[in-house]
Design an enzyme around this catalytic site. Structure first.
Site, PDB file in Angstrom:
ATOM      1  N   THR A  86      21.237  59.891 -86.054  1.00 47.54           N
ATOM      2  CA  THR A  86      20.157  60.160 -85.091  1.00 47.54           C
ATOM      3  C   THR A  86      19.665  61.586 -85.379  1.00 47.54           C
ATOM      4  O   THR A  86      19.892  62.496 -84.574  1.00 47.54           O
ATOM      5  CB  THR A  86      20.654  60.030 -83.645  1.00 47.54           C
ATOM      6  OG1 THR A  86      21.912  60.724 -83.512  1.00 47.54           O
ATOM      7  CG2 THR A  86      20.843  58.587 -83.239  1.00 47.54           C
ATOM      8  N   GLU A 152      30.686  59.128 -78.869  1.00 46.35           N
ATOM      9  CA  GLU A 152      31.857  59.551 -79.636  1.00 46.35           C
ATOM     10  C   GLU A 152      32.015  61.060 -79.552  1.00 46.35           C
ATOM     11  O   GLU A 152      31.057  61.792 -79.716  1.00 46.35           O
ATOM     12  CB  GLU A 152      31.696  59.111 -81.100  1.00 46.35           C
ATOM     13  CG  GLU A 152      32.875  59.447 -81.967  1.00 46.35           C
ATOM     14  CD  GLU A 152      34.204  59.045 -81.312  1.00 46.35           C
ATOM     15  OE1 GLU A 152      34.404  57.861 -81.051  1.00 46.35           O
ATOM     16  OE2 GLU A 152      35.025  59.949 -81.038  1.00 46.35           O
ATOM     17  N   CYS A 261      26.044  68.287 -85.662  1.00 41.63           N
ATOM     18  CA  CYS A 261      25.947  67.847 -84.265  1.00 41.63           C
ATOM     19  C   CYS A 261      25.369  68.889 -83.313  1.00 41.63           C
ATOM     20  O   CYS A 261      24.333  68.651 -82.701  1.00 41.63           O
ATOM     21  CB  CYS A 261      27.314  67.386 -83.773  1.00 41.63           C
ATOM     22  SG  CYS A 261      27.797  65.811 -84.511  1.00 41.63           S
ATOM     23  N   LYS A 321      32.756  73.990 -90.913  1.00 40.95           N
ATOM     24  CA  LYS A 321      34.035  74.291 -90.259  1.00 40.95           C
ATOM     25  C   LYS A 321      35.144  73.914 -91.227  1.00 40.95           C
ATOM     26  O   LYS A 321      34.870  73.245 -92.231  1.00 40.95           O
ATOM     27  CB  LYS A 321      34.156  73.529 -88.932  1.00 40.95           C
ATOM     28  CG  LYS A 321      34.182  72.013 -89.105  1.00 40.95           C
ATOM     29  CD  LYS A 321      34.248  71.278 -87.802  1.00 40.95           C
ATOM     30  CE  LYS A 321      35.580  71.497 -87.150  1.00 40.95           C
ATOM     31  NZ  LYS A 321      35.831  70.541 -86.047  1.00 40.95           N
TER      32      LYS A 321
HETATM   33  P1  NAD Z   1      26.577  59.762 -91.280  1.00 37.50           P
HETATM   34  O1  NAD Z   1      25.283  60.112 -91.871  1.00 37.50           O
HETATM   35  O2  NAD Z   1      27.850  60.369 -91.835  1.00 37.50           O
HETATM   36  O3  NAD Z   1      26.802  58.177 -91.311  1.00 37.50           O
HETATM   37  C1  NAD Z   1      25.825  57.253 -90.917  1.00 37.50           C
HETATM   38  C2  NAD Z   1      25.901  56.041 -91.838  1.00 37.50           C
HETATM   39  O4  NAD Z   1      24.991  55.041 -91.360  1.00 37.50           O
HETATM   40  C3  NAD Z   1      25.483  56.338 -93.279  1.00 37.50           C
HETATM   41  O5  NAD Z   1      26.545  55.965 -94.138  1.00 37.50           O
HETATM   42  C4  NAD Z   1      24.244  55.459 -93.488  1.00 37.50           C
HETATM   43  O6  NAD Z   1      24.169  54.955 -94.816  1.00 37.50           O
HETATM   44  C5  NAD Z   1      24.483  54.355 -92.481  1.00 37.50           C
HETATM   45  N1  NAD Z   1      23.292  53.599 -92.074  1.00 37.50           N
HETATM   46  C6  NAD Z   1      22.061  54.054 -91.745  1.00 37.50           C
HETATM   47  N2  NAD Z   1      21.260  53.030 -91.404  1.00 37.50           N
HETATM   48  C7  NAD Z   1      21.981  51.900 -91.490  1.00 37.50           C
HETATM   49  C8  NAD Z   1      21.729  50.522 -91.285  1.00 37.50           C
HETATM   50  N3  NAD Z   1      20.526  50.115 -90.892  1.00 37.50           N
HETATM   51  N4  NAD Z   1      22.720  49.633 -91.520  1.00 37.50           N
HETATM   52  C9  NAD Z   1      23.935  50.030 -91.929  1.00 37.50           C
HETATM   53  N5  NAD Z   1      24.242  51.323 -92.146  1.00 37.50           N
HETATM   54  C10 NAD Z   1      23.293  52.252 -91.931  1.00 37.50           C
HETATM   55  O7  NAD Z   1      26.466  60.105 -89.717  1.00 37.50           O
HETATM   56  P2  NAD Z   1      27.651  60.475 -88.706  1.00 37.50           P
HETATM   57  O8  NAD Z   1      27.988  61.918 -88.833  1.00 37.50           O
HETATM   58  O9  NAD Z   1      28.710  59.449 -88.798  1.00 37.50           O
HETATM   59  O10 NAD Z   1      26.863  60.334 -87.305  1.00 37.50           O
HETATM   60  C11 NAD Z   1      26.502  59.077 -86.766  1.00 37.50           C
HETATM   61  C12 NAD Z   1      26.148  59.254 -85.307  1.00 37.50           C
HETATM   62  O11 NAD Z   1      27.300  59.724 -84.581  1.00 37.50           O
HETATM   63  C13 NAD Z   1      25.052  60.286 -85.036  1.00 37.50           C
HETATM   64  O12 NAD Z   1      24.311  59.887 -83.937  1.00 37.50           O
HETATM   65  C14 NAD Z   1      25.844  61.541 -84.683  1.00 37.50           C
HETATM   66  O13 NAD Z   1      25.109  62.414 -83.874  1.00 37.50           O
HETATM   67  C15 NAD Z   1      27.007  60.944 -83.916  1.00 37.50           C
HETATM   68  N6  NAD Z   1      28.216  61.758 -83.903  1.00 37.50           N
HETATM   69  C16 NAD Z   1      28.615  62.419 -85.009  1.00 37.50           C
HETATM   70  C17 NAD Z   1      29.792  63.162 -84.988  1.00 37.50           C
HETATM   71  C18 NAD Z   1      30.249  63.921 -86.205  1.00 37.50           C
HETATM   72  O14 NAD Z   1      31.093  64.793 -86.053  1.00 37.50           O
HETATM   73  N7  NAD Z   1      29.744  63.633 -87.383  1.00 37.50           N
HETATM   74  C19 NAD Z   1      30.567  63.215 -83.830  1.00 37.50           C
HETATM   75  C20 NAD Z   1      30.139  62.493 -82.711  1.00 37.50           C
HETATM   76  C21 NAD Z   1      28.963  61.762 -82.757  1.00 37.50           C
END
Ligand code: NAD
Length: 437
Positions: A86, A152, A261, A321
């Site tokens: 997002t 999360e 984030c 980090k």
């Molecule tokens: P990321 O970019 O590491 O992973 C997202 C994955 O989604 C990617 O591998 C991408 O290829 C895949 N993707 C995108 N569109 C897709 C689709 N249509 N079908 C299947 N797969 C698809 O992102 P992240 O860091 O895991 O973050 C994901 C969400 O969680 C965000 O909203 C983020 O704000 C939230 N979040 C992240 C963290 C963190 O520490 N990274 C912690 C809490 C919440």
């Protein structure tokens, strides 16, 4: 239970592996073929302590598998989690294209008579659940489903323990059927579950991350007052943090908050509040303080070195980090780029972040990358600590001092003890602490 996670990144992959670890059968979906191929070949695309063994153990036990097919995931699972990006748009509001696309994909994968719980784990603006539900219904009026918000709270670098032993699990739904399903998903984790309506659950995530960012900016603002007045921010933070109503965590003065984030979530919360007609100006100040922290730090370097052009500067740390390979929105990377822009010759070292910093072209090719912290420091006129990896604390600092051309240390994370550094012969500058004489 049979669970599907759509999006196998930092959140999706670790969540999937932890769900499998407690006995669920999990299918992780990602539309990045390269990522899925790596996972199928037993390679883990991200670094997260403990994740490698967790994935291998659960793949071996046939509780965890990977695919690029959303249809396969939805068919096989009672619960479908969404964990796609997002990202922020240029105006700070959230780009919802990934979520909307997944909603349509899930919608077309749902078959009549198959009830599914669709769970949003991505960080999304309040009211997103209603939109996801409306989208699924628009494209598939016969679909039987409930949409749940389950934000999360994991922290990169300790995502596995955070997921296995969470402080709380927030489940936002007004459906008794979905609540029951979610209680069963999380029963093995033995953590407190807070059940709310969808909107409140969504808001909890942005409010929580913004509050943590506020704590960081607060102590950073205090650090500037410490520098001006002769106080020591570490002692001040200890004194504040011993009050249980406040707590010591997130009161670490430094370069500021970065990563994928906090900056985006604070921006998003400001945009959400603006859109709702209730401007959250306090958070604009949180952002302003955060943005000035790096300026203040660079000024310290200029005050000591006078001119940065042609200075050999070692930078320890590139990730946002420690204990992660994530370099997205890292202040360490910003710092390197600003040093290079001022004409400094930078040699950097990071235990896990160098590969992605190059792959994603986040640092200029003129930056030299060292194989060890000592190699980076060799011949340097200043050493800058940008990320608080344990490896840096464990360095033989006496050897570092000998290897450096001039022993100036600028500690952007207050990792080192000023008295020890002085004893070793360094000219040491921390954040919110008095400069070594
Ligand atoms: P990321 O970019 O590491 O992973 C997202 C994955 O989604 C990617 O591998 C991408 O290829 C895949 N993707 C995108 N569109 C897709 C689709 N249509 N079908 C299947 N797969 C698809 O992102 P992240 O860091 O895991 O973050 C994901 C969400 O969680 C965000 O909203 C983020 O704000 C939230 N979040 C992240 C963290 C963190 O520490 N990274 C912690 C809490 C919440």
């Amino acid at each position: 239970m049979d669970l599907c996670i759509i999006g196998s990144g930092y959140v999706g992959l670790v969540t999937g592996a932890c769900f499998a670890e407690v006995g669920h059968h999990v299918i992780c979906v990602d539309n990045d073929q390269r990522k899925v191929d790596m996972l199928l070949a037993g390679k883990i695309p991200i670094y997260e302590p403990g994740l490698d063994e967790l994935v291998h153990r659960n793949v071996g036990a046939k509780r965890l598998r990977f695919t690029t097919s959303t249809q396969e995931g939805v068919d096989a699972s009672q619960v479908v989690f969404i964990a796609v990006p997002t990202p922020p748009q240029p105006d700070g509001s959230v780009d919802m294209t990934f979520i909307e696309k997944v909603a349509r994909e899930i919608s077309s994968a749902l078959k009549p008579g198959q009830y599914r719980v669709i769970v949003d784990k991505s960080t999304v603006p309040v009211n997103t659940g209603e939109r996801v539900a409306a989208t699924i219904r628009r494209y598939n009026p016969a679909a039987e489903f409930d949409v749940v918000s389950n934000p999360e709270f994991l922290r990169e670098g300790c995502a596995v323990p955070d997921l296995m032993k969470p402080d709380r699990i927030v489940v936002g739904t007004s459906s008794a059927r979905a609540t029951d399903v979610m209680q069963r998903v999380y029963a093995p984790f033995k953590a407190p579950v807070l059940v709310t309506d969808v909107n409140s659950a969504e808001l909890i995530k942005h409010a929580a991350n913004s509050f943590l960012s506020l704590k960081i900016s607060y102590i950073n603002a205090v650090s500037a007052i410490c520098e001006a007045s002769g106080a020591d921010v570490e002692l001040v933070a200890d004194g504040i943090g011993m009050d249980r109503r406040i707590g010591r965590q997130f009161l670490n003065a430094g370069l500021g908050y970065g990563g994928s984030c906090f900056p985006k979530d604070v921006k998003a919360f400001i945009a959400i509040a603006d859109e709702l007609g209730v401007p959250f100006t306090l958070l604009k100040e949180v952002e302003r303080i955060n943005a000035t922290q790096l300026d203040r730090f660079l000024k310290k370097l200029r005050d000591s070195l006078w001119v940065l052009r042609e200075k050999k500067i070692a930078v320890w740390g590139l990730t946002f980090k420690p204990d992660t390979d994530d370099v997205r929105n890292s202040l360490a990377i910003d710092l390197v780029n600003r040093l290079v822009a001022e004409g400094a010759h930078v040699t950097a070292y990071d235990p896990k972040g160098m590969e992605k910093a190059i792959e994603w072209k986040l640092i200029p090719s003129s930056v030299k990358l060292a194989k060890t912290p000592l190699e980076a420091a060799t011949g340097a006129e200043a050493l800058v600590l940008a990320t608080e990896w344990k490896e840096f604390v464990n360095q033989d600092l006496a050897a570092v001092k000998v290897a450096m051309h001039t022993p100036l240390v600028f500690d952007g994370r207050n990792l080192f003890d000023p008295a020890t550094m002085k004893q070793l012969g360094f000219q040491y500058y921390g954040i919110g602490r008095q400069a070594a004489k």
